[in-house]
Enzyme design. Structure first.
Site, mmCIF file in Angstrom:
data_model
loop_
_atom_site.group_PDB
_atom_site.id
_atom_site.type_symbol
_atom_site.label_atom_id
_atom_site.label_comp_id
_atom_site.label_asym_id
_atom_site.label_seq_id
_atom_site.Cartn_x
_atom_site.Cartn_y
_atom_site.Cartn_z
ATOM 1 N N ASN A 40 -8.070 -5.849 4.253
ATOM 2 C CA ASN A 40 -9.028 -5.090 3.440
ATOM 3 C C ASN A 40 -10.447 -5.404 3.900
ATOM 4 O O ASN A 40 -10.763 -6.542 4.272
ATOM 5 C CB ASN A 40 -8.832 -5.326 1.938
ATOM 6 N N GLU A 53 -3.641 -1.804 3.947
ATOM 7 C CA GLU A 53 -2.560 -0.916 4.402
ATOM 8 C C GLU A 53 -3.130 0.282 5.152
ATOM 9 O O GLU A 53 -2.591 0.715 6.167
ATOM 10 C CB GLU A 53 -1.736 -0.419 3.207
ATOM 11 N N CYS A 85 -2.945 4.144 -1.092
ATOM 12 C CA CYS A 85 -2.267 3.698 0.137
ATOM 13 C C CYS A 85 -0.854 4.261 0.228
ATOM 14 O O CYS A 85 -0.409 4.659 1.307
ATOM 15 C CB CYS A 85 -2.244 2.171 0.208
#
Ligand code: THU
Length: 130
Positions: A40, A53, A85
């Site tokens: 992230n 992701e 995601c």
């Protein structure tokens, strides 16, 4: 699977998360056997944050691979991928019934589920609904 777990834990160590303090690492196994990772990347404008992701998925697609079959996500507590995601992952999933997602905690342990179990109703435009 062992390699994918290690890749997700390693990617997590590169998370940029000064605002939430919640580090996430993701590793995708593409159809051709290559592994693609992401973490992230937060932003002071919180909504501009990109999840681990999607970082991994966008990296995979930008490199020319269009299908994934296994995803490992590493967090401190085994968190599952968020709804945004899941929708983005659905676009490039090889086969939702057989693709697997493992959600790891800090020890690298966690349950494995199929993508279909995690996200049975992905949005699509071919259902003929009005
Ligand atoms: N986050 C991810 O990386 N993946 C998810 O599926 C859920 C949330 C990140 C976004 C943010 O940087 C932090 O986790 C806390 O929400």
């Amino acid at each position: 699977m062992e390699d994918l777990v290690r890749a997700a834990l390693d990617a997590r160590s590169r998370a940029y998360c000064p605002y939430s303090g919640y580090a996430v690492g993701a590793a995708l196994l593409g159809s051709d056997g290559q592994v693609w990772t992401g973490c992230n990347v937060e932003n002071v404008s919180y909504g501009a944050t990109v999840c681990a992701e999607r970082t991994a998925l966008v990296t995979m697609v930008a490199a020319g691979e269009r299908r994934w079959r296994t995803l490992a996500v590493a967090t401190r507590d085994g968190g599952t991928p968020c709804g945004v995601c899941l929708q983005v992952l659905a676009e490039f999933c090889e086969d939702p019934a057989t693709a697997t997602v493992v959600c790891l905690d800090e020890e690298g342990a966690g349950p494995t589920r199929t993508f279909l179990e995690l996200f049975p109703f992905a949005f699509r435009t071919d259902l003929g609904q009005t």
